[in-house]
Design a protein around this motif. Structure first.
Motif, PDB file in Angstrom:
ATOM      1  N   PRO A  10      30.560  60.593 -44.457  1.00 22.35           N
ATOM      2  CA  PRO A  10      31.980  60.272 -45.685  1.00 22.35           C
ATOM      3  C   PRO A  10      32.406  61.737 -46.071  1.00 22.35           C
ATOM      4  O   PRO A  10      30.833  62.718 -46.155  1.00 22.35           O
ATOM      5  N   ASP A  11      32.958  61.790 -46.287  1.00 16.14           N
ATOM      6  CA  ASP A  11      34.283  63.134 -47.262  1.00 16.14           C
ATOM      7  C   ASP A  11      33.658  64.453 -46.586  1.00 16.14           C
ATOM      8  O   ASP A  11      33.647  65.690 -46.828  1.00 16.14           O
ATOM      9  N   GLY A  12      33.421  63.983 -44.626  1.00 17.33           N
ATOM     10  CA  GLY A  12      33.684  65.309 -44.363  1.00 17.33           C
ATOM     11  C   GLY A  12      32.844  65.926 -44.088  1.00 17.33           C
ATOM     12  O   GLY A  12      31.918  66.882 -42.869  1.00 17.33           O
ATOM     13  N   GLU A  13      30.938  65.969 -44.390  1.00 13.14           N
ATOM     14  CA  GLU A  13      29.898  66.534 -44.614  1.00 13.14           C
ATOM     15  C   GLU A  13      29.197  66.392 -43.449  1.00 13.14           C
ATOM     16  O   GLU A  13      29.071  65.138 -42.941  1.00 13.14           O
TER      17      GLU A  13
END
Length: 401
Positions: free
Chosen positions: A261-264
């Motif tokens: 999630p969140d582009g990590e």
């Protein structure tokens, strides 16, 4: 002979076959693809582009099918343009799954179709349920089943199929196995060959003074290829071997499976989780072939991990250079590597065991020389491009005839 190739990413698995066919002035080769960037001599590229993306309101089980239909529709339009130019292929070779092959038998009803069948999806017994820490829910199971819809249409429509390994063919429904030949793409063993004593020197990385070099190669840094387990293994390796360096080749992206999630990225996530001496861990990103070749030729121990999924070319290329491959004891790897004979196998989920195997390789270089030689022998025996390319051409000519 007129040959039409279909693949979203030119030239992909068809590079060597298309080049050889295009070198014969009696042949006319057209490659229908989305990739505008790469060109090869005497191959006409017909660029297609789906008219839109799958609609956000489409049920999420069905979006991959809608995407395949849109790709197939775009190729159908290109086929009509080719027919208007009097190009009627004698044979069509296409990669199944993304959709370009869906309607080509409608566009060219009298032309035989050879499909490249890379993977058939299962919710149970292969890649999807392999990691017990990542269980499937009902949505996952249903979505995975529907992903096979365009592949099943191709299995019905095609005249002949091929799959690169026995493990990959085994994933397809048994009633279609008689249509699918096992025929690997082949590795250029004259290019991927040992270079004894070579040291790794890249434009931005000089490891010429390093005697212990552990390598890892993947398209993306992701769980499907065991990246988290490898990072955990590096911690053990560094603790035991203060002079050992690690080179990781690949992009900071996810090619298969779920993203965080969140582009990590998984690189960011794992480096926060596992403290490493980063002065001895070198992330090169993706490399051009000549630099990638130098990495595996200089490798002291090459780690290749994968879920029970599609087998990477990189593992066989590494073996062809005489790498000592430490591979996950999963079905696609075990089809090629026999533990203790031409490589070493480890538990995918056991970072400490991976480090133990690295110790075994680095502590006993003389004993491992035979395994390195047997690794290359295996590739020469079963995966050499020089032997397999004529078989691909023979299949194409036979089906076209």
């Amino acid at each position: 002979m007129r040959i039409l190739f279909l693949h979203t990413n030119f030239p992909a698995q068809y590079r060597h076959i298309a080049q050889v066919l295009a070198s014969d002035p009696n042949n006319q080769v057209v490659f229908c693809t989305k990739n505008q960037d790469v060109s090869l001599p005497n191959i006409y590229k017909a660029i297609f582009e789906p008219s839109r993306n799958p609609h956000p309101s489409t049920h999420h089980y069905v979006r991959p099918l809608e995407s395949a239909v849109l790709h197939g529709q775009a190729v159908y339009k290109i086929a009509e343009q080719l027919k208007a130019r009097q190009f009627i292929p004698d044979v069509i070779c296409g990669h199944s799954g993304w959709g370009p092959t869906l309607f080509v038998k409608d566009a060219f009803p009298n032309t035989p179709l050879i499909c490249y069948f890379e993977w058939f999806y299962h919710a149970r017994g292969s890649d999807a349920d392999f990691d017990p820490s990542d269980p499937l829910n009902i949505d996952d199971i249903a979505r995975i089943r529907i992903k096979n819809a365009p592949i099943l249409i191709d299995l019905y429509s095609c005249d002949r199929g091929l799959s690169p390994t026995y493990w990959q063919r085994a994933q397809f429904p048994p009633e279609f196995h008689s249509k699918i030949s096992v025929l690997h793409d082949g590795v250029d063993t004259e290019y991927f060959k040992p270079k004894p004593g070579v040291k790794l020197v890249l434009p931005n990385l000089d490891l010429s003074g390093v005697d212990e070099l552990v390598t890892y190669v993947a398209r993306g840094m992701e769980p499907y290829r065991g990246f988290p387990q490898f990072i955990e293994a590096i911690a053990y390796i560094q603790e035991r071997r203060p002079n050992c360096h690690v080179v990781i080749v690949g992009s900071e992206r996810v090619c298969y499976g779920k993203s965080l999630p969140d582009g990590e990225s998984y690189k960011e996530f794992m480096l926060k989780k596992v403290p490493l001496d980063l002065s001895r861990v070198h992330f090169t990103g993706s490399l051009p072939y000549n630099q990638y070749l130098q990495v595996i030729q200089a490798s002291s121990a090459h780690v290749y991990l994968t879920r029970p999924f599609v087998l990477s070319w990189s593992m066989i290329e590494a073996m062809s250079t005489g790498c000592l491959v430490i591979g996950s004891n999963t079905a696609p790897v075990a089809e090629v590597i026999q533990d203790g004979e031409n490589g070493l196998l480890v538990d995918f989920f056991a970072p400490q065991q991976i480090a133990d195997r690295v110790d075994q390789v680095l502590d006993h270089p003389t004993r491992m020389a035979e395994l390195r030689a047997k690794a290359r022998e295996k590739v020469l025996e079963r995966y050499a491009l020089a032997d397999l390319l004529p078989k691909h051409l023979e299949m194409i000519e036979s089906v076209a005839g």
